[in-house]
Enzyme design. Structure first.
Site, PDB file in Angstrom:
ATOM      1  N   ARG A  37      32.738  63.128  46.111  1.00  0.00           N
ATOM      2  CA  ARG A  37      32.852  62.712  44.563  1.00  0.00           C
ATOM      3  C   ARG A  37      31.532  63.260  43.753  1.00  0.00           C
ATOM      4  NH1 ARG A  37      35.771  58.197  43.208  1.00  0.00           N
ATOM      5  NH2 ARG A  37      35.319  59.010  41.000  1.00  0.00           N
ATOM      6  N   HIS A  41      36.570  31.271  14.834  1.00  0.00           N
ATOM      7  CA  HIS A  41      36.827  31.754  15.954  1.00  0.00           C
ATOM      8  C   HIS A  41      37.465  30.950  17.212  1.00  0.00           C
ATOM      9  CE1 HIS A  41      35.577  35.113  13.709  1.00  0.00           C
ATOM     10  NE2 HIS A  41      34.446  34.770  13.712  1.00  0.00           N
ATOM     11  N   PRO A  48      30.219  39.472  28.122  1.00  0.00           N
ATOM     12  CA  PRO A  48      29.816  38.719  29.343  1.00  0.00           C
ATOM     13  C   PRO A  48      30.059  39.713  30.646  1.00  0.00           C
ATOM     14  CG  PRO A  48      31.366  37.639  27.796  1.00  0.00           C
ATOM     15  CD  PRO A  48      31.107  38.948  27.465  1.00  0.00           C
ATOM     16  N   GLU A  49      29.068  39.673  31.378  1.00  0.00           N
ATOM     17  CA  GLU A  49      29.115  40.495  32.790  1.00  0.00           C
ATOM     18  C   GLU A  49      29.469  39.560  33.777  1.00  0.00           C
ATOM     19  OE1 GLU A  49      28.414  43.752  33.190  1.00  0.00           O
ATOM     20  OE2 GLU A  49      27.085  44.120  31.435  1.00  0.00           O
TER      21      GLU A  49
END
Ligand SMILES: [Zn+2]
Length: 271
Positions: A152, A91, A2-3
């Site tokens: 960076r 589950h 799941p995002e």
């Protein structure tokens, strides 16, 4: 996995069904999630009323008058609203039984999800306090990304996927946003211009907002749903499209590995 858009859709899906509902019983069938569920959880939250369902990054925050249940769906977790007497499958690890006869059921085959209870400010919880800015809020700006990226040397794709910088930009959304901004995913983060970062901040918001909008059509799945909620059929331009022509220039989309993740881009449109 799941995002962020799926988690936000879950939040919107469950909120109307649990808000102002009293938790009458807590059933924990398996405590061995990513972190062990405290044996005190049942006694602590039974009798409390859920006042609000919030979200920070991919954590859902079920707020009551005395504290907050911090819930993460992990790799394979889902939440559904079911009849409290519905049969239990393998589950289905946790049920919060509600005063109206329904239950909020947490199902998680791989058990990378988690449940934590806190009586303090949940945003200061050890899991949340070091997280970067929310991608949908006003804090994500081109200036913010520009300033955080100076000096960076890593590539821009892992930079925007770093949850200490900005949360919730998963692999699919990073590829899609970089395509829309015309930035090659291998570009050094510290060498991308302020203007490009302004565009990138805009398209990140757009990609995620579109995904949440696509997920809106699946909201009914949260009630008595059988399948997997929240995996959206969103239109994608580059992700998973290796070898297919770019919709803009017709050059074949390329796939490469970057920071151990599959990365898709157009070699012509993305500089
Ligand atoms: Zn192209």
């Amino acid at each position: 996995m799941p995002e962020l858009p799926e988690v936000e859709t879950t939040r919107r899906g469950i909120a109307p069904h649990v808000t102002d509902q009293r938790i009458t019983e807590v059933v924990v069938r398996n405590r061995n999630l990513r972190w062990k569920v405290t044996p005190k959880l049942e006694a602590t939250i039974t009798g409390q009323t859920i006042r609000h369902v919030g979200r920070r990054a991919k954590y859902l925050l079920l707020e009551t008058d005395s504290g907050t249940l911090i819930l993460h769906l992990g790799m394979s977790g889902s939440l559904r609203i079911i009849d409290a007497g519905a049969p239990v499958a393998k589950h289905d690890h946790v049920d919060l039984v509600l005063g109206n006869g329904n239950a909020l059921r947490f199902t998680d085959p791989r058990r990378f999800g988690s449940l934590h209870w806190t009586t303090r400010d949940p945003l200061q919880h050890r899991l949340l306090r070091e997280l970067g800015v929310e991608p949908l809020g006003y804090e994500l700006t081109g200036t913010y990304l520009y300033e955080r990226s100076r000096g960076r040397k890593l590539a821009i794709k892992p930079f925007i996927m770093d949850s200490h910088i900005v949360v919730g930009i998963g692999n699919i959304y990073a590829s899609e946003a970089l395509y829309m901004a015309g930035i090659n995913p291998r570009r050094t983060a510290g060498r991308v211009s302020r203007q490009k970062y302004a565009l990138l901040a805009e398209v990140i918001r757009e990609v995620l907002t579109d995904a949440i909008a696509a997920g809106g059509t699946t909201l009914r799945d949260f009630v008595n749903g059988e399948g997997k909620p929240g995996y959206f059929r969103q239109h994608l331009n580059v992700y998973g499209k290796a070898g297919e022509p770019c919709i803009s220039c017709r050059v074949a989309i390329r796939e490469t590995r970057l920071g151990q993740r599959s990365t898709f881009y157009c070699p012509k449109c993305q500089k």
